[in-house]
Design a protein around this motif. Structure first.
Motif, short mmCIF file in Angstrom:
data_model
loop_
_atom_site.label_atom_id
_atom_site.label_comp_id
_atom_site.label_asym_id
_atom_site.label_seq_id
_atom_site.Cartn_x
_atom_site.Cartn_y
_atom_site.Cartn_z
N THR A 175 -19.76 19.63 42.89
CA THR A 175 -20.17 20.60 43.92
C THR A 175 -21.67 20.81 43.96
O THR A 175 -22.14 21.72 44.65
CB THR A 175 -19.46 21.95 43.67
OG1 THR A 175 -19.83 22.43 42.36
CG2 THR A 175 -17.95 21.81 43.75
N PHE A 176 -22.42 19.98 43.24
CA PHE A 176 -23.86 20.26 43.09
C PHE A 176 -24.75 19.34 43.93
O PHE A 176 -25.97 19.39 43.79
CB PHE A 176 -24.27 20.15 41.62
CG PHE A 176 -23.90 18.85 40.95
CD1 PHE A 176 -24.54 17.65 41.27
CD2 PHE A 176 -22.90 18.81 39.98
CE1 PHE A 176 -24.21 16.47 40.65
CE2 PHE A 176 -22.56 17.62 39.36
CZ PHE A 176 -23.21 16.44 39.69
N GLU A 177 -24.18 18.47 44.77
CA GLU A 177 -25.00 17.51 45.48
C GLU A 177 -26.10 18.18 46.30
O GLU A 177 -27.25 17.73 46.29
CB GLU A 177 -24.14 16.63 46.39
CG GLU A 177 -23.36 15.56 45.65
CD GLU A 177 -22.65 14.62 46.60
OE1 GLU A 177 -23.31 13.73 47.18
OE2 GLU A 177 -21.42 14.78 46.76
N GLY A 178 -25.78 19.24 46.98
CA GLY A 178 -26.78 19.93 47.78
C GLY A 178 -27.92 20.47 46.93
O GLY A 178 -29.08 20.44 47.36
N ARG A 179 -27.60 20.93 45.72
CA ARG A 179 -28.62 21.48 44.84
C ARG A 179 -29.60 20.40 44.38
O ARG A 179 -30.78 20.70 44.13
CB ARG A 179 -27.96 22.15 43.63
CG ARG A 179 -28.92 22.85 42.69
CD ARG A 179 -29.62 24.03 43.37
NE ARG A 179 -30.54 24.69 42.46
CZ ARG A 179 -31.80 24.31 42.24
NH1 ARG A 179 -32.28 23.24 42.87
NH2 ARG A 179 -32.56 24.98 41.40
N LEU A 180 -29.15 19.15 44.29
CA LEU A 180 -30.04 18.08 43.85
C LEU A 180 -31.17 17.84 44.86
O LEU A 180 -32.23 17.34 44.48
CB LEU A 180 -29.24 16.78 43.65
CG LEU A 180 -28.21 16.79 42.53
CD1 LEU A 180 -27.58 15.40 42.38
CD2 LEU A 180 -28.82 17.24 41.20
N ARG A 181 -30.98 18.23 46.09
CA ARG A 181 -32.03 18.04 47.10
C ARG A 181 -33.22 18.95 46.87
O ARG A 181 -34.28 18.76 47.48
CB ARG A 181 -31.45 18.27 48.50
CG ARG A 181 -30.31 17.33 48.86
CD ARG A 181 -29.84 17.55 50.30
NE ARG A 181 -28.63 16.79 50.57
CZ ARG A 181 -28.61 15.49 50.89
NH1 ARG A 181 -29.75 14.83 50.98
NH2 ARG A 181 -27.46 14.88 51.14
N THR A 182 -33.06 19.94 45.98
CA THR A 182 -34.15 20.89 45.71
C THR A 182 -34.80 20.65 44.34
O THR A 182 -35.66 21.44 43.94
CB THR A 182 -33.63 22.33 45.78
OG1 THR A 182 -32.71 22.57 44.70
CG2 THR A 182 -32.91 22.59 47.10
#
Length: 320
Positions: free
Chosen positions: A249-256
């Protein structure tokens, strides 16, 4: 023929004889104390400094520290069914040991760390994030570079999602999992994971051997393979099963992510396809993708000189 009683008495007297022909009946009532047995020789010095890490949910994790205590820190996180020993070609590298403080962790359920029974101990993302944080905090690692192989991509992602990047200096994703959305990003070796959790020992061992073989394009020596198989078999069935079925569930967080990131991946990887590494590099802004041709799932083992050189460069570029 002597009587049974006489025979028994004679036998007991012979059995009780002391050196020099003196029997127990003739021995003096008191004797000088026996000379103490010599002390056992001390074992060889360990090549690491052992640590016990206490997690917030009460587990004890085994960690092993190598190298220069004053150097920039590196925290190595291994993959599914592996152990801290898999980083042997890094922790024993003279150049890395001279310059860096290296810590390798046995993940929960692996190696010498606690192995509680129950899926709830392995399928909660925050528990894994807390494990990483506990190592950083308790060993006072100053902005360590996280190096995560295969399944440990989940740990790094869980950690970033829960705690951000403020306490880390850099990240190295080594054939590491960053997505479960596309099955095409996984290789043929994953067919072994089900049988590895079989209740039949022979089936589980055979599947583990096949899985380990698929982890390498450049195969390890017979001796190294025996060691690897041994620490793989230290992971019990309930842990192998518990590690499955956890969504990412962390893919979006990797963009930051705002620290230096190196994505290392073997082009011939049979566990995590090269497209997984390319996906990870595309997710994380400013990351660098290092593809190893003719190498499989374990570039840190199969081409250790190149891997160690690139890791050292990453650590030196880490945020301080």
């Amino acid at each position: 023929m002597p009587s049974r009683r006489n025979t028994l008495t004679a036998g007991l007297a012979a059995a009780a004889a002391l050196p020099g022909g003196v029997t127990l009946a003739q021995a003096p009532a008191t004797q000088a104390p026996a000379t103490p047995a010599p002390a056992a020789p001390a074992g060889p010095a360990l090549p690491y400094r052992p640590h016990s890490i206490r997690t917030p949910d009460g587990l004890t994790l085994a960690a092993y520290e190598y190298g220069n205590p004053q150097g920039p820190a590196i925290l190595f996180l291994h993959g599914y069914a592996q152990a801290a020993l898999c980083w042997d070609r890094q922790t024993r590298d003279p150049a890395l040991a001279r310059d860096f403080r290296m810590v390798a962790l046995d993940l929960r359920g692996h190696g010498m760390s606690d192995k509680p029974v129950g899926n709830e101990h392995y399928r909660n993302s925050k528990l894994w994030a807390d494990d990483v944080k506990a190592v950083i905090d308790q060993l006072q690692l100053a902005r360590p570079t996280l190096v995560g192989w295969s399944y440990a991509g989940r740990l790094m992602g869980d950690y970033v999602a829960e705690y951000g990047t403020g306490a880390i200096g850099a990240m190295n994703w080594v054939a590491a999992t960053s997505s479960t959305a596309e099955t095409s990003r996984y290789g043929r070796a994953l067919r072994h994971l089900g049988p590895m959790g079989s209740p039949d020992p022979a089936t589980a061992i055979a599947a583990t051997i096949a899985f380990l073989r698929d982890c390498f394009e450049v195969q390890p020596s017979a001796n190294d393979f025996e060691v690897m198989l041994s620490f793989n078999m230290m992971v019990p069935r309930h842990v192998r099963i518990g590690l499955g079925g956890r969504p990412i569930t962390f893919e979006g967080r990797l963009r930051t992510v705002d620290v230096p990131v190196l994505v290392t991946h073997g082009v011939l990887d049979k566990v995590s396809d090269i497209t997984m590494g390319r996906h990870t590099a595309a997710l994380i802004p400013g990351s660098r993708l290092s593809e190893f041709p003719f190498i499989g799932h374990a570039p840190f083992w199969e081409d250790a000189p190149r891997f160690n050189r690139e890791l050292a460069e990453l650590v030196r570029s880490a945020r301080r």
